[in-house]
Write a protein that holds these residues in place. Structure first.
Motif, PDB file in Angstrom:
ATOM      1  N   LYS A 241       1.406  -1.012  -0.138  1.00  0.00           N
ATOM      2  CA  LYS A 241       0.014  -0.153   0.254  1.00  0.00           C
ATOM      3  C   LYS A 241       0.913   1.283  -0.156  1.00  0.00           C
ATOM      4  CE  LYS A 241      -4.307  -1.739   1.909  1.00  0.00           C
ATOM      5  NZ  LYS A 241      -5.302  -1.650   3.380  1.00  0.00           N
TER       6      LYS A 241
ATOM      7  N   ASP B 108      -7.288   0.258  -0.943  1.00  0.00           N
ATOM      8  CA  ASP B 108      -8.925   0.556  -0.770  1.00  0.00           C
ATOM      9  C   ASP B 108      -9.520   0.324  -0.105  1.00  0.00           C
ATOM     10  OD1 ASP B 108      -8.983   2.881  -2.373  1.00  0.00           O
ATOM     11  OD2 ASP B 108      -9.949   1.699  -4.384  1.00  0.00           O
ATOM     12  N   LEU B 109      -8.505  -1.614   0.049  1.00  0.00           N
ATOM     13  CA  LEU B 109      -9.571  -2.512   1.396  1.00  0.00           C
ATOM     14  C   LEU B 109      -8.870  -1.739   2.687  1.00  0.00           C
ATOM     15  CD1 LEU B 109      -8.770  -5.569  -0.487  1.00  0.00           C
ATOM     16  CD2 LEU B 109     -10.497  -4.263  -0.537  1.00  0.00           C
TER      17      LEU B 109
ATOM     18  N   LEU C 114     -10.761 -11.125  -6.682  1.00  0.00           N
ATOM     19  CA  LEU C 114     -10.712  -8.987  -6.798  1.00  0.00           C
ATOM     20  C   LEU C 114      -9.766  -8.772  -8.381  1.00  0.00           C
ATOM     21  CD1 LEU C 114     -11.099  -7.583  -3.622  1.00  0.00           C
ATOM     22  CD2 LEU C 114     -12.920  -8.269  -4.900  1.00  0.00           C
ATOM     23  N   GLY C 115      -8.946  -9.792  -7.968  1.00  0.00           N
ATOM     24  CA  GLY C 115      -7.629  -9.442  -8.976  1.00  0.00           C
ATOM     25  C   GLY C 115      -8.432  -9.273 -10.537  1.00  0.00           C
TER      26      GLY C 115
ATOM     27  N   LYS D 195      -2.905  -0.537 -10.650  1.00  0.00           N
ATOM     28  CA  LYS D 195      -4.568  -0.839 -10.689  1.00  0.00           C
ATOM     29  C   LYS D 195      -4.533  -1.196  -9.914  1.00  0.00           C
ATOM     30  CE  LYS D 195      -5.826   1.241 -15.486  1.00  0.00           C
ATOM     31  NZ  LYS D 195      -6.496   1.151 -16.435  1.00  0.00           N
ATOM     32  N   PHE D 196      -4.231  -2.394  -9.871  1.00  0.00           N
ATOM     33  CA  PHE D 196      -4.598  -4.058  -8.472  1.00  0.00           C
ATOM     34  C   PHE D 196      -4.598  -3.535  -7.066  1.00  0.00           C
ATOM     35  CE2 PHE D 196      -3.375  -6.974  -6.134  1.00  0.00           C
ATOM     36  CZ  PHE D 196      -4.368  -8.363  -6.116  1.00  0.00           C
TER      37      PHE D 196
ATOM     38  N   ASP E 145      -4.185  -0.327  -6.477  1.00  0.00           N
ATOM     39  CA  ASP E 145      -4.839   0.801  -5.550  1.00  0.00           C
ATOM     40  C   ASP E 145      -6.587  -0.137  -5.114  1.00  0.00           C
ATOM     41  OD1 ASP E 145      -3.702   2.829  -6.506  1.00  0.00           O
ATOM     42  OD2 ASP E 145      -4.160   3.129  -8.207  1.00  0.00           O
ATOM     43  N   VAL E 146      -6.834  -1.032  -5.909  1.00  0.00           N
ATOM     44  CA  VAL E 146      -7.919  -1.775  -5.353  1.00  0.00           C
ATOM     45  C   VAL E 146      -7.762  -2.729  -3.945  1.00  0.00           C
ATOM     46  CG1 VAL E 146      -9.377  -3.656  -5.502  1.00  0.00           C
ATOM     47  CG2 VAL E 146      -8.767  -2.839  -6.758  1.00  0.00           C
TER      48      VAL E 146
END
Length: 319
Positions: free
Chosen positions: A85, A172-173, A187-188, A165-166, A168-169
Motif C-alpha cells: 500500500k 482501498d481495502l 478481486l484481481g 490498478k490492482f 489501488d484496489v
C-alpha cells in the motif's frame, strides 16, 4: 517520463540477506531493465537482529532504497500488504528477503506486464525446500480449493508483479486480516502464472513455524469458506440419523433376545468420546470464525509505523 517499478520486500531478522538482495535487485534493474526507474521498499517487522541497522545503511547510501520500520511484529499477513500500500510505482513487485523468490524473474514479470497483463505471478512447479513441507503446502492448497467458492492459486506465495490498478484496489481495502492470495483470486484481474523451481533459502533460518503457518491458513479458511461450519450441521444430521437407527436395532435385538443379548457399555463409551471430540472440533472452528469476525469489527490498522526512511513526500496514511 520513465515508468517506475516498486519492489516491496518484507523482512524479519534477515541480517544475512538484505544487503546481498538489494545488490542483486539493483544489478538486475540496471542491467536488464535500464529503461525503467525503480525503488526498493523494505518493510521490517520489528527485527531483533542487525537488520534495521543494515537497512539504515542501505538507505543512507542509496535514495532509491526506502525502509519502513514497524513498531512491533504484526505478523506475516499484515506487514507485506501494508508495504504494498505504501508503494506508488506503476507496478509493484513483491518478493521475500530469503532469495527463495528468484531475482532474475523480475524482467520476465515486467515483459509480461508490458504486454498488458495486470498481474504476473510466480508459481512453484518444484521446490528445493524440505519435501515434507512442500507436500503439506500442496495438501493445504487442494483443501482450500475444495472448500471455498473462489479458485485459489496452487503453490503461490505472493511472489509476483502487480499493476498499480490492482494495488489501488488493495489500497482501498480496509481489512485488518488481509489474505492476498484470496484477494487476487476474488478481486484481481486476469493473471499470468510463470512456473519456477523454488531454491533453498540463501542464508539464515525460516521464521515460519507450525503456529504461524496454521494462523495464516486459518485466515484463508475463515475468510473464504462457508463449507467448514456447514459440515457441523451435516454431521449433526448424519450422526443423529445413525444414532436413531442404532437405537432401533438395539431395541429390536433386546426384545427378541432378552436373555441372550447384552448391549454392554463399550458402544456407549465410544459414542460419548466420539461425539465429544466432534463437538470440540467444531467449537474450535467456530472460535476461529469468531476471532476473525472480532478482529475485523475492531478495524485496527494493519501496522503501526515506528519510522520510515527516504520517503521524500509523506504518503497518505493507510489503515
Amino acid at each position: 517520463m520513465r515508468k517506475k517499478i516498486s519492489v516491496v520486500i518484507p523482512t524479519y531478522n534477515e541480517e544475512t540477506n538484505v544487503v546481498p538482495l538489494s545488490q542483486a535487485i539493483i544489478e538486475v534493474m540496471e542491467k536488464d531493465l535500464g529503461e525503467y526507474d525503480y525503488e526498493i521498499l523494505f518493510i521490517d517487522n520489528h527485527s531483533k537482529d542487525n537488520t534495521k541497522a543494515l537497512l539504515r545503511g542501505l538507505c543512507a547510501n542509496n535514495r532509491k532504497i526506502k525502509a519502513i520500520f514497524n513498531a512491533k511484529n504484526f505478523g506475516q499477513a499484515r506487514s507485506p500488504v501494508y508495504g504494498m500500500k505504501q508503494a506508488y510505482g506503476d507496478c509493484v513487485v513483491r518478493m521475500c528477503a530469503d532469495f527463495q523468490d528468484p531475482v532474475d524473474m523480475i524482467p520476465q514479470f515486467v515483459r509480461e506486464w508490458e504486454k498488458g497483463t495486470k498481474i504476473v505471478i510466480g508459481v512453484k512447479s518444484a521446490s528445493k525446500e524440505r519435501h515434507g513441507m512442500y507436500l503439506v503446502r500442496e495438501c493445504y492448497y487442494r483443501l482450500i480449493n475444495k472448500i471455498t467458492d473462489i479458485d485459489h492459486i496452487d503453490q503461490f506465495t505472493g511472489f509476483g508483479l502487480y499493476d498499480r490498478k490492482f494495488v489501488d484496489v488493495v489500497r482501498d481495502l480496509h481489512d485488518p486480516m488481509p489474505y492476498l492470495r484470496g484477494i487476487i483470486a476474488e478481486l484481481g484481474f486476469d493473471y499470468k502464472a510463470i512456473e519456477y523451481t523454488q531454491p533453498k533459502r540463501r542464508a539464515g533460518k525460516s521464521k515460519n513455524n507450525f503456529y504461524s503457518l496454521y494462523d495464516y491458513a486459518m485466515i484463508g479458511i475463515t475468510s473464504y469458506s462457508k463449507v467448514v461450519m456447514r459440515l457441523a450441521t451435516f454431521a449433526g444430521f448424519i450422526i443423529g440419523g445413525l444414532s436413531l437407527v442404532a437405537a432401533v436395532v438395539y431395541l429390536v435385538l433386546k426384545l427378541m433376545y432378552w436373555d441372550r443379548f447384552s448391549a454392554g457399555v463399550a458402544p456407549m463409551v465410544i459414542g460419548m468420546f466420539f461425539l465429544g471430540a466432534l463437538q470440540l472440533f467444531f467449537i474450535g472452528l467456530l472460535g476461529e470464525y469468531v476471532l476473525s469476525i472480532n478482529t475485523r469489527v475492531l478495524d485496527r490498522p494493519l501496522v503501526v509505523e515506528e519510522e520510515r526512511l527516504n520517503f521524500d513526500e509523506p504518503e497518505e496514511d493507510e489503515e
